[in-house]
Design a protein around this motif. Structure first.
Motif, PDB file in Angstrom:
ATOM      1  N   ALA A  54     -59.634 150.430 -28.694  1.00 49.69           N
ATOM      2  CA  ALA A  54     -60.977 149.645 -29.185  1.00 49.69           C
ATOM      3  C   ALA A  54     -60.813 148.737 -29.691  1.00 49.69           C
ATOM      4  O   ALA A  54     -61.186 147.224 -29.718  1.00 49.69           O
ATOM      5  CB  ALA A  54     -61.637 151.009 -29.680  1.00 49.69           C
ATOM      6  N   GLY A  55     -59.734 148.653 -31.002  1.00 49.37           N
ATOM      7  CA  GLY A  55     -58.764 146.943 -31.241  1.00 49.37           C
ATOM      8  C   GLY A  55     -57.811 147.935 -32.308  1.00 49.37           C
ATOM      9  O   GLY A  55     -57.247 148.515 -32.715  1.00 49.37           O
ATOM     10  N   LEU A  56     -57.308 146.361 -33.300  1.00 47.86           N
ATOM     11  CA  LEU A  56     -56.594 146.804 -33.846  1.00 47.86           C
ATOM     12  C   LEU A  56     -56.759 146.377 -35.110  1.00 47.86           C
ATOM     13  O   LEU A  56     -57.603 144.535 -35.049  1.00 47.86           O
ATOM     14  CB  LEU A  56     -54.630 146.736 -33.519  1.00 47.86           C
ATOM     15  N   SER A  57     -56.397 145.848 -36.305  1.00 44.41           N
ATOM     16  CA  SER A  57     -56.389 145.270 -37.424  1.00 44.41           C
ATOM     17  C   SER A  57     -54.669 144.794 -37.587  1.00 44.41           C
ATOM     18  O   SER A  57     -54.101 146.156 -37.732  1.00 44.41           O
ATOM     19  CB  SER A  57     -56.968 145.889 -38.776  1.00 44.41           C
ATOM     20  N   LEU A  58     -54.388 143.539 -38.058  1.00 42.76           N
ATOM     21  CA  LEU A  58     -52.891 142.882 -38.676  1.00 42.76           C
ATOM     22  C   LEU A  58     -53.368 142.793 -39.817  1.00 42.76           C
ATOM     23  O   LEU A  58     -54.391 141.924 -40.639  1.00 42.76           O
ATOM     24  CB  LEU A  58     -52.818 141.852 -37.421  1.00 42.76           C
ATOM     25  N   THR A  59     -52.349 142.696 -41.245  1.00 46.18           N
ATOM     26  CA  THR A  59     -51.474 142.506 -41.908  1.00 46.18           C
ATOM     27  C   THR A  59     -50.458 141.955 -41.846  1.00 46.18           C
ATOM     28  O   THR A  59     -50.060 141.543 -40.772  1.00 46.18           O
ATOM     29  CB  THR A  59     -51.484 143.829 -42.760  1.00 46.18           C
ATOM     30  N   MET A  60     -50.037 141.093 -43.099  1.00 47.36           N
ATOM     31  CA  MET A  60     -48.380 140.648 -42.960  1.00 47.36           C
ATOM     32  C   MET A  60     -47.729 141.642 -42.616  1.00 47.36           C
ATOM     33  O   MET A  60     -47.628 142.584 -43.033  1.00 47.36           O
ATOM     34  CB  MET A  60     -48.607 139.679 -44.253  1.00 47.36           C
ATOM     35  N   PRO A  61     -46.573 141.108 -41.668  1.00 47.11           N
ATOM     36  CA  PRO A  61     -45.990 139.817 -41.368  1.00 47.11           C
ATOM     37  C   PRO A  61     -46.846 139.837 -40.041  1.00 47.11           C
ATOM     38  O   PRO A  61     -46.046 138.999 -39.658  1.00 47.11           O
ATOM     39  CB  PRO A  61     -45.100 139.136 -42.099  1.00 47.11           C
ATOM     40  N   LEU A  62     -47.916 139.773 -39.576  1.00 45.61           N
ATOM     41  CA  LEU A  62     -48.171 140.001 -38.325  1.00 45.61           C
ATOM     42  C   LEU A  62     -49.146 138.789 -37.670  1.00 45.61           C
ATOM     43  O   LEU A  62     -49.417 138.109 -37.093  1.00 45.61           O
ATOM     44  CB  LEU A  62     -48.537 140.538 -37.389  1.00 45.61           C
ATOM     45  N   LYS A  63     -50.025 138.743 -38.357  1.00 46.99           N
ATOM     46  CA  LYS A  63     -51.489 137.321 -38.432  1.00 46.99           C
ATOM     47  C   LYS A  63     -51.083 135.822 -37.739  1.00 46.99           C
ATOM     48  O   LYS A  63     -51.714 135.865 -36.935  1.00 46.99           O
ATOM     49  CB  LYS A  63     -51.494 137.283 -40.024  1.00 46.99           C
ATOM     50  N   GLN A  64     -49.574 135.135 -37.709  1.00 45.91           N
ATOM     51  CA  GLN A  64     -49.237 134.140 -37.325  1.00 45.91           C
ATOM     52  C   GLN A  64     -48.530 134.793 -35.867  1.00 45.91           C
ATOM     53  O   GLN A  64     -49.204 134.267 -34.687  1.00 45.91           O
ATOM     54  CB  GLN A  64     -48.435 133.489 -37.937  1.00 45.91           C
ATOM     55  N   SER A  65     -48.192 135.598 -35.597  1.00 44.57           N
ATOM     56  CA  SER A  65     -46.402 136.094 -34.656  1.00 44.57           C
ATOM     57  C   SER A  65     -48.112 136.661 -33.548  1.00 44.57           C
ATOM     58  O   SER A  65     -46.688 136.365 -32.436  1.00 44.57           O
ATOM     59  CB  SER A  65     -45.499 136.557 -34.490  1.00 44.57           C
ATOM     60  N   VAL A  66     -48.845 136.876 -33.750  1.00 43.99           N
ATOM     61  CA  VAL A  66     -49.840 137.295 -32.265  1.00 43.99           C
ATOM     62  C   VAL A  66     -50.418 136.772 -32.074  1.00 43.99           C
ATOM     63  O   VAL A  66     -50.483 137.171 -30.292  1.00 43.99           O
ATOM     64  CB  VAL A  66     -50.811 138.722 -33.501  1.00 43.99           C
TER      65      VAL A  66
END
Length: 274
Positions: A54-66
């Motif tokens: 259904a979805g994902l949460s993203l924390t560091m260090p992925l917030k920009q690279s995603v």
């Protein structure tokens, strides 16, 4: 359905606690995992998602690279250059930044609905969110105190232009001159702002420190002693997670209070066992 938070390191992330509490309150038999994932592994992980996600949460260090890996991105993601949320819908990855919602809601809960002068400590993805929050509060100019001013200009300069805030990026050594702003937002990791704690002078104003553990931070404690209103990071964390739940489950009233209670208990347990 299944969801997860991705990041690295991920061991003490509170997202599983928050989302599982929400699912229980909503009567959803959904699962939520914490998965260690670095930027070099992100594309392959996203490519393997199926219709059980259904979805994902993203924390560091992925917030920009995603961001380049998304099929669609909200206006907030485009403006800040960072996404902390993915909604999986009809095989597409839809990116959102609920950190902005979490920050503005936490500020509003504490009575901060406008700000003319804003100082941001830090220059990463959360600092971009802080600039967007400043814009939401009616502030069109902000000062950013950066430990690496050159790198900050490369990243924050374009983001500030997209957000619509004129930003002045100054070196770390100038911080004492900017702590008297009406609103100071610390978007720094644990310990990074400790040296600024003795520099507060008695005055009115507000400090929002996005950290929630350890709490209070030396910066927050010193600001409170100097007469500032202080807002910690836990309400922001819970508000942004509640917005994620709303987007990913399509439930219009996420159980914020249940999530806050679960988060507070988890933080207390961590504090008493470490």
């Amino acid at each position: 359905m299944q969801l997860a938070v991705l990041g690295s390191p991920i061991g003490q992330a509170l997202s599983p606690v928050l989302h599982r509490a929400a699912f229980q309150a909503l009567g959803l038999d959904w699962t939520y995992h914490a998965i260690d994932c670095t930027p070099d592994r992100l594309a392959s992980f996203l490519g393997e998602l199926d219709d059980t996600w259904a979805g994902l949460s993203l924390t560091m260090p992925l917030k920009q690279s995603v961001v380049p890996l998304l099929d669609r991105a909200s206006d907030t993601v485009v403006r800040t250059g960072a996404a902390n949320t993915i909604v999986v819908s009809d095989g597409q990855l839809i990116g959102e930044n609920t950190d902005l919602y979490g920050m503005t809601q936490a500020l509003s809960d504490a009575g901060v609905t406008t700000a003319c002068g804003v100082t941001v400590l830090g220059a990463g993805a959360t600092a971009c969110t802080a600039l967007a929050a400043a814009h939401e509060l009616g502030c069109d100019r902000a000062t950013v105190i950066a430990r690496n001013a050159g790198r900050a200009r490369q990243f924050l300069g374009p983001a500030a232009e997209r957000i619509g805030v004129k930003v002045r990026i100054t070196p770390w050594t100038t911080a004492p001159a900017h702590l008297e702003a009406e609103l100071v937002i610390s978007a720094l990791p644990p310990g990074a702002a400790d040296e600024l704690a003795p520099l507060w002078k008695p005055a009115a104003g507000t400090l929002m420190d996005v950290l929630y553990r350890p709490w209070p931070t030396p910066l927050a404690q010193a600001a409170a002693t100097a007469g500032r209103r202080v807002i910690g990071g836990l309400p922001m964390l819970v508000h942004q997670a509640a917005r994620q739940v709303e987007l990913q489950t399509k439930c219009p009233r996420p159980p914020y209070e249940d999530m806050l209670t679960a988060a507070s208990a988890a933080v207390h347990q961590l504090d008493t066992t470490t």
